[in-house]
Design an enzyme around this catalytic site. Structure first.
Site, mmCIF file in Angstrom:
data_model
loop_
_atom_site.group_PDB
_atom_site.id
_atom_site.type_symbol
_atom_site.label_atom_id
_atom_site.label_comp_id
_atom_site.label_asym_id
_atom_site.label_seq_id
_atom_site.Cartn_x
_atom_site.Cartn_y
_atom_site.Cartn_z
ATOM 1 N N LYS A 116 0.156 4.312 -0.220
ATOM 2 C CA LYS A 116 -0.470 5.317 0.491
ATOM 3 C C LYS A 116 -0.489 6.659 -0.294
ATOM 4 O O LYS A 116 -0.627 6.530 -1.617
ATOM 5 C CB LYS A 116 -0.037 5.645 2.087
ATOM 6 C CG LYS A 116 -0.137 4.444 2.773
ATOM 7 C CD LYS A 116 0.005 4.272 4.288
ATOM 8 C CE LYS A 116 0.062 3.205 4.811
ATOM 9 N NZ LYS A 116 0.096 3.077 6.232
ATOM 10 N N GLU B 70 -6.591 4.345 8.230
ATOM 11 C CA GLU B 70 -6.451 5.897 7.942
ATOM 12 C C GLU B 70 -7.620 6.383 6.980
ATOM 13 O O GLU B 70 -7.999 7.567 7.608
ATOM 14 C CB GLU B 70 -5.121 5.948 6.976
ATOM 15 C CG GLU B 70 -3.964 5.683 7.844
ATOM 16 C CD GLU B 70 -2.758 5.242 7.100
ATOM 17 O OE1 GLU B 70 -2.662 5.297 5.620
ATOM 18 O OE2 GLU B 70 -1.994 4.763 7.709
ATOM 19 N N ASN C 142 1.018 -1.123 0.172
ATOM 20 C CA ASN C 142 -0.075 0.023 -0.096
ATOM 21 C C ASN C 142 0.758 1.399 0.109
ATOM 22 O O ASN C 142 1.569 1.337 1.091
ATOM 23 C CB ASN C 142 -0.892 -0.093 1.240
ATOM 24 C CG ASN C 142 -1.691 1.084 1.453
ATOM 25 O OD1 ASN C 142 -1.793 2.207 0.559
ATOM 26 N ND2 ASN C 142 -2.296 1.363 2.644
ATOM 27 N N HIS D 172 -9.284 1.014 5.348
ATOM 28 C CA HIS D 172 -7.998 1.103 5.872
ATOM 29 C C HIS D 172 -8.364 2.118 6.881
ATOM 30 O O HIS D 172 -8.998 2.994 7.050
ATOM 31 C CB HIS D 172 -7.057 1.608 4.805
ATOM 32 C CG HIS D 172 -5.596 1.718 5.538
ATOM 33 N ND1 HIS D 172 -5.169 2.542 6.307
ATOM 34 C CD2 HIS D 172 -4.588 0.653 5.122
ATOM 35 C CE1 HIS D 172 -3.995 2.155 6.685
ATOM 36 N NE2 HIS D 172 -3.579 1.152 6.078
ATOM 37 N N GLY E 277 2.972 2.029 10.998
ATOM 38 C CA GLY E 277 3.957 3.050 10.678
ATOM 39 C C GLY E 277 4.822 3.471 12.065
ATOM 40 O O GLY E 277 5.513 4.345 12.188
ATOM 41 N N GLU F 207 -4.891 -5.173 10.573
ATOM 42 C CA GLU F 207 -4.008 -4.010 10.768
ATOM 43 C C GLU F 207 -4.139 -3.364 11.956
ATOM 44 O O GLU F 207 -4.983 -2.435 12.088
ATOM 45 C CB GLU F 207 -3.869 -3.211 9.753
ATOM 46 C CG GLU F 207 -3.672 -3.795 8.263
ATOM 47 C CD GLU F 207 -3.271 -2.694 7.472
ATOM 48 O OE1 GLU F 207 -2.077 -2.634 6.793
ATOM 49 O OE2 GLU F 207 -3.888 -1.557 7.067
ATOM 50 N N SER G 132 3.905 -2.590 10.171
ATOM 51 C CA SER G 132 5.305 -2.542 10.483
ATOM 52 C C SER G 132 6.082 -3.968 9.818
ATOM 53 O O SER G 132 6.843 -4.324 10.466
ATOM 54 C CB SER G 132 5.637 -2.408 11.773
ATOM 55 O OG SER G 132 5.318 -1.033 12.250
HETATM 56 P P1 13P Z 1 3.497 0.047 7.801
HETATM 57 O O1 13P Z 1 3.708 -1.339 6.802
HETATM 58 O O2 13P Z 1 4.045 1.352 7.161
HETATM 59 O O3 13P Z 1 3.299 0.105 9.098
HETATM 60 O O4 13P Z 1 1.750 0.256 7.251
HETATM 61 C C1 13P Z 1 0.907 -0.605 7.090
HETATM 62 C C2 13P Z 1 -0.301 -0.211 6.414
HETATM 63 O O5 13P Z 1 -0.975 0.665 6.740
HETATM 64 C C3 13P Z 1 -0.469 -0.866 5.104
HETATM 65 O O6 13P Z 1 -1.803 -0.748 4.759
#
Ligand code: 13P
Length: 252
Positions: free
Chosen positions: A14, A102, A12, A100, A176, A170, A214
């Site tokens: 983002k 976010e 992803n 997601h 992150g 997740e 992560s």
């Molecule tokens: P990270 O791998 O940067 O922690 O992000 C995970 C994520 O949100 C994938 O959709």
């Protein structure tokens, strides 16, 4: 991998990526995948909406699939700034992430909205990757499994099958941050999701369950070996092919 389901390693990106650099990274990933005699997993990259069409063109005929990061629940209409599932499909996408954390946080997306988006994805012929996960506060107050059950049961699209549905777990606090749950905690949540799915779907055992938060080259093998973990959803470590490829290699 601990199961016979074909693993899915998804990146992803983002809100990252401009066309020239992103094309180089995707080409490098495709090159690495194409060097294999056989690729024993599905590989997915979800670039920002601006890059879906050009990345899909580059990846056409390669072992790498392209997906969107979100879609609107409607097919078309007066929704300024939004992208429909049908448009993503038309641009060459095969998958779309929905729900997601976010999106749930930044855009106030409820489970009901996520479900409607997932249903739009299936209607457009896309595979929906429905994302769920608890916050740190929910984990610390012992609510993880009930929060996940609630999200799964209320976000799942009608008509979901092992072919058109993937679920990504997740934990919000692991995204992150460099923090990951213990393998025991991942095992508990994934077994719980699998169990919940039995009551909700006919072919529950065929639905792939991804872990995200992560994931990187150094922890992927351990995470991918957990029971009912059928792949990964990777953020930061998916942006560069040289970081993403070692994660793919753990399930090749
Ligand atoms: P990270 O791998 O940067 O922690 O992000 C995970 C994520 O949100 C994938 O959709």
């Amino acid at each position: 991998m601990s199961s016979s389901l074909r693993p899915l390693i998804a990146g992803n990106w983002k809100m990252n990526g401009l066309k020239r650099e992103s094309a180089e990274e995707l080409k490098s990933l495709i090159h690495k995948a194409s060097e294999q005699n056989s690729v024993g997993c599905d590989i997915l990259i979800c670039p920002p909406a601006t890059l879906v069409a050009s990345m899909a063109e580059l990846a056409n005929g390669s072992p790498v699939s392209i997906g969107g990061q979100d879609c609107h629940a409607n097919e078309k209409g007066a929704h300024t700034g939004d992208t429909s599932a049908q448009m993503l499909k038309d641009a060459g996408a095969d998958y779309v992430l929905v729900g997601h954390s976010e999106r749930r946080t930044d855009h106030d997306e409820s489970n009901e909205k996520v479900k409607a988006k997932a249903e739009a994805a299936l209607k457009a012929g896309l595979i929906a990757v429905v994302c769920v996960g608890e916050t740190l506060q929910e984990r610390e107050s012992g609510q993880t499994l009930s929060v996940i059950s609630d999200q799964v049961s209320r976000s799942l699209p009608a008509g979901g099958t092992a072919e058109n549905l993937v679920i990504a777990y997740e934990p919000v606090w692991a995204i992150g941050t460099g923090k990951t749950p213990t393998v025991e905690d991942v095992a508990d949540v994934h077994a719980h999701i699998r169990n919940d799915l039995q009551a909700l779907l006919k072919d529950a055992d065929g639905v792939r369950l991804l872990y995200g938060g992560s994931v990187k080259g150094s922890n992927a093998a351990e995470l991918m070996n957990v029971a009912h973990v059928n792949g990964a959803l990777v953020g930061g470590a998916s942006l560069k092919a040289e970081d993403f490829w070692p994660i793919v290699e753990t399930v090749l």
